[in-house]
Design a protein around this motif. Structure first.
Motif, PDB file in Angstrom:
ATOM      1  N   UNK A 162       0.840  -1.194   0.000  1.00  5.59           N
ATOM      2  CA  UNK A 162       0.000   0.000   0.000  1.00  5.59           C
ATOM      3  C   UNK A 162       0.876   1.246   0.000  1.00  5.59           C
ATOM      4  N   UNK A 163       0.576   2.182  -0.895  1.00  4.18           N
ATOM      5  CA  UNK A 163       1.293   3.454  -0.936  1.00  4.18           C
ATOM      6  C   UNK A 163       0.285   4.590  -0.935  1.00  4.18           C
ATOM      7  N   UNK A 164       0.674   5.680  -0.295  1.00  2.00           N
ATOM      8  CA  UNK A 164      -0.237   6.812  -0.170  1.00  2.00           C
ATOM      9  C   UNK A 164       0.519   8.097  -0.508  1.00  2.00           C
ATOM     10  N   UNK A 165      -0.080   8.899  -1.377  1.00  2.00           N
ATOM     11  CA  UNK A 165       0.506  10.157  -1.831  1.00  2.00           C
ATOM     12  C   UNK A 165      -0.386  11.296  -1.358  1.00  2.00           C
ATOM     13  N   UNK A 206      -2.753  -0.657  -8.053  1.00  4.14           N
ATOM     14  CA  UNK A 206      -4.117  -0.283  -8.452  1.00  4.14           C
ATOM     15  C   UNK A 206      -4.655   0.769  -7.484  1.00  4.14           C
ATOM     16  N   UNK A 207      -5.251   1.820  -8.030  1.00  7.43           N
ATOM     17  CA  UNK A 207      -5.761   2.904  -7.188  1.00  7.43           C
ATOM     18  C   UNK A 207      -7.098   2.532  -6.565  1.00  7.43           C
ATOM     19  N   UNK A 208      -7.269   2.891  -5.306  1.00 11.02           N
ATOM     20  CA  UNK A 208      -8.569   2.767  -4.651  1.00 11.02           C
ATOM     21  C   UNK A 208      -9.044   4.172  -4.293  1.00 11.02           C
ATOM     22  N   UNK A 209     -10.331   4.398  -4.407  1.00 16.23           N
ATOM     23  CA  UNK A 209     -10.904   5.722  -4.188  1.00 16.23           C
ATOM     24  C   UNK A 209     -11.442   5.812  -2.766  1.00 16.23           C
ATOM     25  N   UNK A 210     -10.969   6.798  -2.028  1.00 21.96           N
ATOM     26  CA  UNK A 210     -11.405   7.026  -0.656  1.00 21.96           C
ATOM     27  C   UNK A 210     -12.045   8.409  -0.540  1.00 21.96           C
ATOM     28  N   UNK A 211     -12.938   8.554   0.416  1.00 21.66           N
ATOM     29  CA  UNK A 211     -13.434   9.884   0.741  1.00 21.66           C
ATOM     30  C   UNK A 211     -12.326  10.650   1.443  1.00 21.66           C
ATOM     31  N   UNK A 212     -12.506  11.942   1.590  1.00 17.69           N
ATOM     32  CA  UNK A 212     -11.498  12.762   2.250  1.00 17.69           C
ATOM     33  C   UNK A 212     -11.205  12.269   3.666  1.00 17.69           C
ATOM     34  N   UNK A 264     -13.091   1.858   5.470  1.00 18.16           N
ATOM     35  CA  UNK A 264     -11.747   1.592   4.960  1.00 18.16           C
ATOM     36  C   UNK A 264     -11.513   0.094   4.786  1.00 18.16           C
ATOM     37  N   UNK A 265     -11.902  -0.661   5.777  1.00 18.87           N
ATOM     38  CA  UNK A 265     -11.709  -2.108   5.697  1.00 18.87           C
ATOM     39  C   UNK A 265     -12.496  -2.706   4.537  1.00 18.87           C
ATOM     40  N   UNK A 266     -13.698  -2.195   4.320  1.00 18.96           N
ATOM     41  CA  UNK A 266     -14.515  -2.706   3.210  1.00 18.96           C
ATOM     42  C   UNK A 266     -13.833  -2.453   1.872  1.00 18.96           C
ATOM     43  N   UNK A 267     -13.204  -1.263   1.728  1.00 21.17           N
ATOM     44  CA  UNK A 267     -12.556  -0.925   0.467  1.00 21.17           C
ATOM     45  C   UNK A 267     -11.238  -1.680   0.265  1.00 21.17           C
ATOM     46  N   UNK A 268     -10.619  -2.107   1.370  1.00 15.38           N
ATOM     47  CA  UNK A 268      -9.382  -2.880   1.281  1.00 15.38           C
ATOM     48  C   UNK A 268      -9.646  -4.379   1.203  1.00 15.38           C
ATOM     49  N   UNK A 269     -10.859  -4.769   1.518  1.00 17.70           N
ATOM     50  CA  UNK A 269     -11.201  -6.197   1.506  1.00 17.70           C
ATOM     51  C   UNK A 269     -11.062  -6.765   0.092  1.00 17.70           C
ATOM     52  N   UNK A 270     -10.448  -7.923   0.003  1.00 14.39           N
ATOM     53  CA  UNK A 270     -10.251  -8.543  -1.300  1.00 14.39           C
ATOM     54  C   UNK A 270      -9.000  -8.077  -2.009  1.00 14.39           C
ATOM     55  N   UNK A 271      -8.273  -7.110  -1.416  1.00 12.80           N
ATOM     56  CA  UNK A 271      -7.007  -6.653  -1.979  1.00 12.80           C
ATOM     57  C   UNK A 271      -5.865  -7.242  -1.160  1.00 12.80           C
TER      58      UNK A 271
END
Length: 267
Positions: free
Chosen positions: A175-178, A189-195, A240-247
């Motif tokens: 995981x990388x964060x900019x 692969x990019x994942x889309x998060x709310x602010x 957050x966990x839901x969006x990371x699930x399966x990755x």
């Protein structure tokens, strides 16, 4: 109440007014809110139904809205539907819900679909103004980083309850964060998060394996004192966990029972 330097925010936004969309079907309440926010120096645009708000938000100049304040019980389109619609179209615009629905489930549900804050009716105008200010400070600090204006970022950070702006990238595990571009990548692969989800993940990743209490996470992300029995942190951690699930990053955010949460990629 801590003041925002409106000159700095206007400069970052191209010298245009900071505008709040107020969605409230009760004309008297709408007028009270708009009048109070106008005294703070904000431009306000009222909408008296969900349908009218949808039209305003879909207009070519919809990006001019810097904050949305919305009721839930609206004619035409409910506030819940509007929150979900706004969040699908714009990941960054702050959304503050003001409603007579006060159950913990209502609050968690709204935060889950994308609201940033929730204020119960009847509410204090001073508190509403403070919450709008908090959301604008956070948005302004983020915008300063996005346009690469380090001086403005530092000045706005000082106005944000002393919270420093740190624009260093973080790369842990897959995981990388900019933070400058507000991008999160998992195995390329990019994942889309709310602010708010982004800010929470960034706080955790900056201090891997450190255990954060709910209070610490709340105060870092929201830049305001922890209110006590607050479900916002749990709701956003769940998102957050839901969006990371399966990755490949599934399981990186861990619960430390009785204390809080931590980021650990050595799983």
């Amino acid at each position: 109440m801590q003041e925002i330097d409106m000159k700095d925010i206007r400069s970052l936004k191209g010298d245009r007014d900071v505008t709040v969309l107020v969605i409230e079907d009760d004309a008297s309440i709408s007028e009270i809110i708009c009048t109070r926010l106008a005294k703070e120096g904000y431009q306000t645009v009222p909408a008296f139904s969900g349908t009218e708000a949808k039209l305003l938000l879909s207009a070519p100049d919809a990006q001019a809205f810097d904050v949305v304040v919305t009721d839930l019980m609206l004619p035409g389109m409910t506030g819940d539907e509007l929150v979900a619609l706004i969040r699908r179209a714009n990941a960054d615009i702050p959304i503050i819900v003001v409603s007579a629905r006060t159950s913990p489930k209502d609050k968690v549900d709204l935060l889950t679909i994308g609201a940033d804050d929730y204020l119960s009716k009847p509410f204090d105008l001073e508190e509403l103004t403070a919450r709008v200010n908090v959301q604008l400070r956070k948005a302004a600090v983020r915008l300063a980083g996005e346009v690469g204006d380090q001086a403005a970022a530092g000045a706005l950070a000082a106005a944000s309850a002393g919270v420093p702006v740190v624009l260093a990238d973080v790369n842990l595990g897959c995981l990388s964060i900019d933070p400058a571009q507000r991008r999160v990548m998992v195995s390329g692969a990019e994942i889309v998060l709310t602010r708010t989800e982004f800010d929470m993940l960034y706080s955790l990743m900056r201090h891997p394996k450190r255990v954060f209490t709910k209070q610490e996470l709340y105060e870092q992300v929201w830049n305001e004192p922890y209110p006590g029995q607050e479900n916002s942190v749990n709701a956003h951690i769940s998102n957050l966990r839901s969006k990371l699930k399966g990755t490949d990053a599934d399981g990186y955010i861990q619960t430390v029972w009785g204390i809080g949460f931590k980021f650990d990629c050595d799983v």
